[in-house]
Scaffold this active site. Structure first.
Site, PDB file in Angstrom:
ATOM      1  N   ARG A  32     -17.294   0.640  -2.002  1.00  0.00           N
ATOM      2  CA  ARG A  32     -16.385   0.185  -0.960  1.00  0.00           C
ATOM      3  C   ARG A  32     -16.834  -1.219  -0.581  1.00  0.00           C
ATOM      4  NH1 ARG A  32     -13.325   3.151   2.368  1.00  0.00           N
ATOM      5  NH2 ARG A  32     -14.395   5.094   1.913  1.00  0.00           N
ATOM      6  N   LYS A  46      -7.839  -2.755   3.520  1.00  0.00           N
ATOM      7  CA  LYS A  46      -6.622  -2.048   3.924  1.00  0.00           C
ATOM      8  C   LYS A  46      -6.071  -2.705   5.172  1.00  0.00           C
ATOM      9  CE  LYS A  46      -9.022   1.999   3.939  1.00  0.00           C
ATOM     10  NZ  LYS A  46      -9.353   3.366   4.255  1.00  0.00           N
ATOM     11  N   PHE A  88      -1.521  -0.393 -10.244  1.00  0.00           N
ATOM     12  CA  PHE A  88      -2.022  -1.544  -9.493  1.00  0.00           C
ATOM     13  C   PHE A  88      -3.306  -2.143 -10.062  1.00  0.00           C
ATOM     14  CE2 PHE A  88      -3.334   2.200  -6.837  1.00  0.00           C
ATOM     15  CZ  PHE A  88      -4.704   2.107  -7.018  1.00  0.00           C
ATOM     16  N   LYS A 145       0.881  -1.176   0.000  1.00  0.00           N
ATOM     17  CA  LYS A 145       0.000   0.000   0.000  1.00  0.00           C
ATOM     18  C   LYS A 145       0.914   1.220   0.000  1.00  0.00           C
ATOM     19  CE  LYS A 145      -3.991   2.127   2.230  1.00  0.00           C
ATOM     20  NZ  LYS A 145      -3.558   3.510   2.093  1.00  0.00           N
TER      21      LYS A 145
HETATM   22  P1  AMP Z   1      -7.005   5.224   2.105  1.00  0.00           P
HETATM   23  O1  AMP Z   1      -6.570   6.462   1.329  1.00  0.00           O
HETATM   24  O2  AMP Z   1      -6.333   5.118   3.435  1.00  0.00           O
HETATM   25  O3  AMP Z   1      -8.495   5.082   2.147  1.00  0.00           O
HETATM   26  O4  AMP Z   1      -6.486   3.928   1.292  1.00  0.00           O
HETATM   27  C1  AMP Z   1      -6.853   3.638  -0.012  1.00  0.00           C
HETATM   28  C2  AMP Z   1      -5.819   4.198  -0.995  1.00  0.00           C
HETATM   29  O5  AMP Z   1      -4.608   3.452  -0.957  1.00  0.00           O
HETATM   30  C3  AMP Z   1      -6.211   4.081  -2.445  1.00  0.00           C
HETATM   31  O6  AMP Z   1      -7.144   5.060  -2.812  1.00  0.00           O
HETATM   32  C4  AMP Z   1      -4.890   4.260  -3.155  1.00  0.00           C
HETATM   33  O7  AMP Z   1      -4.641   5.640  -3.322  1.00  0.00           O
HETATM   34  C5  AMP Z   1      -3.869   3.771  -2.145  1.00  0.00           C
HETATM   35  N1  AMP Z   1      -3.099   2.590  -2.586  1.00  0.00           N
HETATM   36  C6  AMP Z   1      -1.760   2.439  -2.411  1.00  0.00           C
HETATM   37  N2  AMP Z   1      -1.340   1.280  -2.890  1.00  0.00           N
HETATM   38  C7  AMP Z   1      -2.417   0.629  -3.413  1.00  0.00           C
HETATM   39  C8  AMP Z   1      -2.612  -0.632  -4.048  1.00  0.00           C
HETATM   40  N3  AMP Z   1      -1.601  -1.483  -4.245  1.00  0.00           N
HETATM   41  N4  AMP Z   1      -3.868  -0.959  -4.438  1.00  0.00           N
HETATM   42  C9  AMP Z   1      -4.899  -0.111  -4.236  1.00  0.00           C
HETATM   43  N5  AMP Z   1      -4.781   1.091  -3.641  1.00  0.00           N
HETATM   44  C10 AMP Z   1      -3.544   1.471  -3.223  1.00  0.00           C
END
Ligand code: AMP
Length: 594
Positions: free
Chosen positions: A420, A426, A343, A252
């Protein structure tokens, strides 16, 4: 159709907070709308002229409206200014001034929807020399034909502040009932919306081609797809259970999500909020052009700042320096270049990949993306054991990532645009017993500052998003973590969201000094989640009469400009975090007792 017909609906919508009633009013409006202008009526009701991703904004300056109103009503500008100070909404001022006007045109010819739309459209496209005078002229003519109530909404719309509070999903409900044959078609319409990010286009397609045309609506290069979103969990074992024992784990990356649309016509980059950010990332554009030329493709990836000397990943905040810095962009690109980690693949070879399972999308993406210094597929491993997941998590963190994104590899693993769900989870490094993990909350109100904070805000009222009811529910009042610079800029940042009453999509028992439409999202950390009698997030889900609050909240310094208010942490997630915390405490107590 006369603009007064729309205004009649707006007035009724503003008088209610009930979603069903709003839907009913919209159904009546759509029923009354000629099919040829259905898209215009939808955009206007959303307070815009085009879908957001085109970036065409109306946003006329207040002073131009003052000028136009003075000309139309023959009242002094000072009177308008005094009224504005008192009422706080230029729309209501316009209404009042028109009621009191001394010059009344007896040939008032009520404006039609097309006329209003076209005037706004002309204004939105006017730039350069003479454009200010021309905008005032157009507004004066339009307001001269308007009734006081019409003037209220024309003024708000011109300022880019219509703020009726009609959610996209409510408009989809109304379209389904009015033109789609009933509520059952709502899901299909939603799917079309998620794939086109354009409600006006969905409405037009439905009005002209019926549900058949909606069903066959395909993703198109150049039209952003609403991003798929992830749930979150705090334990490897629970994650694997949700994934039926096996999953793909990916790094991530802590960067900026970019949806890239590449074709022979050029490359367009969209942010997670579907804004066109191509100009901010000429280097990513170049990377894709060099490596993917000749293929029409839509892919998603994360752009992460890197140290040019070592190639190490750097903190996300450094990327935000690119935003709004047109002139020294070249220097920023040299000093802080980015690497791009694709990704997901959504479209290629004229195939809509969103319907294909994860492993197929990944395999095609792998073949398409050549690995080089600045471009590489996201690191990935197929895992079926919690320990293996935790080891991979350590690797990800050591390589400068936030944690892992866990993805389903089952048959249900299609790309779920705009949703979602549990096919993406996550898993961040700091999901521990205490609330060390951050949450992203929407600013919905503020409290006036005292002493050193006089003139700015002392604290902000923050809310989580209740997706099921499409509402925001308060979860804390936060006054810590703001630097002097933050405090200086907050009133300006929040100005465009300001409303003079608690917004209809906000559930709050607390009275703020200033109210906002949920728009600005901040990253917040806290000590823990506690039960609360005054906050409405997760009300009654743990204990009757109690909601949940973030205790000792602190702003981390991260403005989540990449998130819209509906992308805030959800109330369900906060409830889940509370439960996980409780479980951890129970486990620790048991260990201690043993
Ligand atoms: P959050 O911003 O904490 O809600 O986490 C989701 C975000 O993680 C996504 O919108 C992407 O911007 C980010 N992200 C980073 N690496 C990845 C990955 N390998 N697959 C999907 N999302 C990713």
């Amino acid at each position: 159709m006369l603009y007064s017909r729309i205004v009649e609906t707006y007035t009724k919508i503003e008088a209610t907070t009930k979603r069903l009633e709003i839907t009913r009013l919209l159904v009546e409006l759509i029923d009354a709308t000629p099919r040829s202008i259905i898209d215009k009526v939808v955009y206007l009701t959303q307070g815009k002229l085009y879908p957001d991703f085109l970036g065409i904004e109306l946003g006329v300056a207040e002073k131009l409206l003052f000028r136009a109103l003075t000309r139309v009503t023959g009242q002094a500008e000072s009177k308008a200014a005094t009224l504005y100070k008192k009422l706080g909404d230029l729309g209501t001022v316009a209404e009042q001034l028109l009621k009191d006007r001394t010059q009344v045109s007896f040939q008032r010819k009520a404006p039609t929807v097309e006329e209003v739309y076209n005037v706004f459209d002309t204004i939105a496209h006017e730039v350069g020399q003479g454009s200010i005078d021309s905008k005032v002229r157009h507004l004066t003519t339009l307001l001269g034909k308007a009734s006081p109530t019409e003037a209220k909404y024309i003024t708000r719309m011109a300022l880019g502040r219509l703020r009726l509070g009609v959610a996209d999903m409510t408009l989809l409900d109304a379209l389904a009932i009015s033109l789609g044959g009933g509520k059952e078609s709502r899901l299909t319409l939603e799917r079309a919306y998620n794939r086109s990010s354009d409600l006006g286009y969905v409405a037009r397609t439905l009005a002209t081609g019926g549900m058949k045309a909606i069903e066959s609506l395909k993703v198109t290069v150049g039209r952003p797809i609403r991003p798929m979103l992830a749930e979150r969990l705090s334990e490897a074992k629970a994650i694997l259970e949700k994934m039926n024992g096996e999953c793909a784990a990916e790094y991530k990356y802590d960067g900026l999500r970019i949806q890239a649309h590449v074709s022979s016509n050029g490359t367009t980059l969209f942010s997670r909020r579907l804004e066109n950010i191509t100009d901010q990332f000429p280097d990513v554009q170049q990377l894709l052009k060099e490596n993917l030329e000749g293929i029409a493709i839509i892919l998603e990836g994360e752009a992460v700042p890197v140290d040019p000397a070592t190639g190490e990943l750097l903190p996300f905040q450094l990327i935000s320096q690119r935003r709004g810095r047109k002139y020294d962009l070249e220097k920023t690109i040299q000093d802080i270049p980015v690497a791009f980690f694709p990704f997901d693949l959504l479209y290629a070879d004229t195939i809509d990949y969103t319907d294909r399972p994860y492993l197929e999308r990944r395999e095609r993406l792998r073949k398409l993306i050549p690995k080089n210094e600045r471009l590489d597929l996201s690191q990935q491993k197929i895992c079926n054991d919690p320990e293996q997941l935790d080891d991979f998590m350590q690797e990800a963190v050591a390589d400068g990532c936030e944690g892992l994104m866990i993805k389903s590899i089952g048959r249900d693993s299609t790309y779920k645009a705009g949703a979602r769900g549990w096919t993406w989870i996550k898993y961040k490094r700091d999901y521990k017993s205490e609330m060390q993990d951050s949450v992203d909350l929407a600013v919905v109100g503020a409290f006036a500052g005292k002493g050193r904070r006089g003139g700015t805000y002392g604290a902000l009222l923050l809310a989580a998003y209740d997706k099921r009811n499409d509402l925001f529910r308060t979860v804390c009042k936060c006054g810590s973590g703001f630097t002097d610079e933050d405090l200086d800029k907050l009133p300006k940042l929040l100005e465009k969201y300001s409303v003079d009453h608690r917004h209809s999509r906000l559930d709050s028992k607390i009275e703020a000094d200033v109210w906002f439409v949920a728009g600005l999202v901040l990253e917040i950390v806290g000590a823990e989640i506690t039960l609360s009698p005054i906050h409405t997030c997760g009300m009654n889900s743990i204990r009757p009469g109690a909601g949940l609050a973030v205790r000792f909240p602190r702003f981390t310094g991260k403005y989540r400009e990449d998130k819209s208010a509906e992308d805030s942490t959800t109330t369900d997630e906060i409830v889940e975090m509370y439960r996980a915390q409780l479980k951890k405490v129970t486990e620790n107590t048991t260990v201690e007792a043993a």
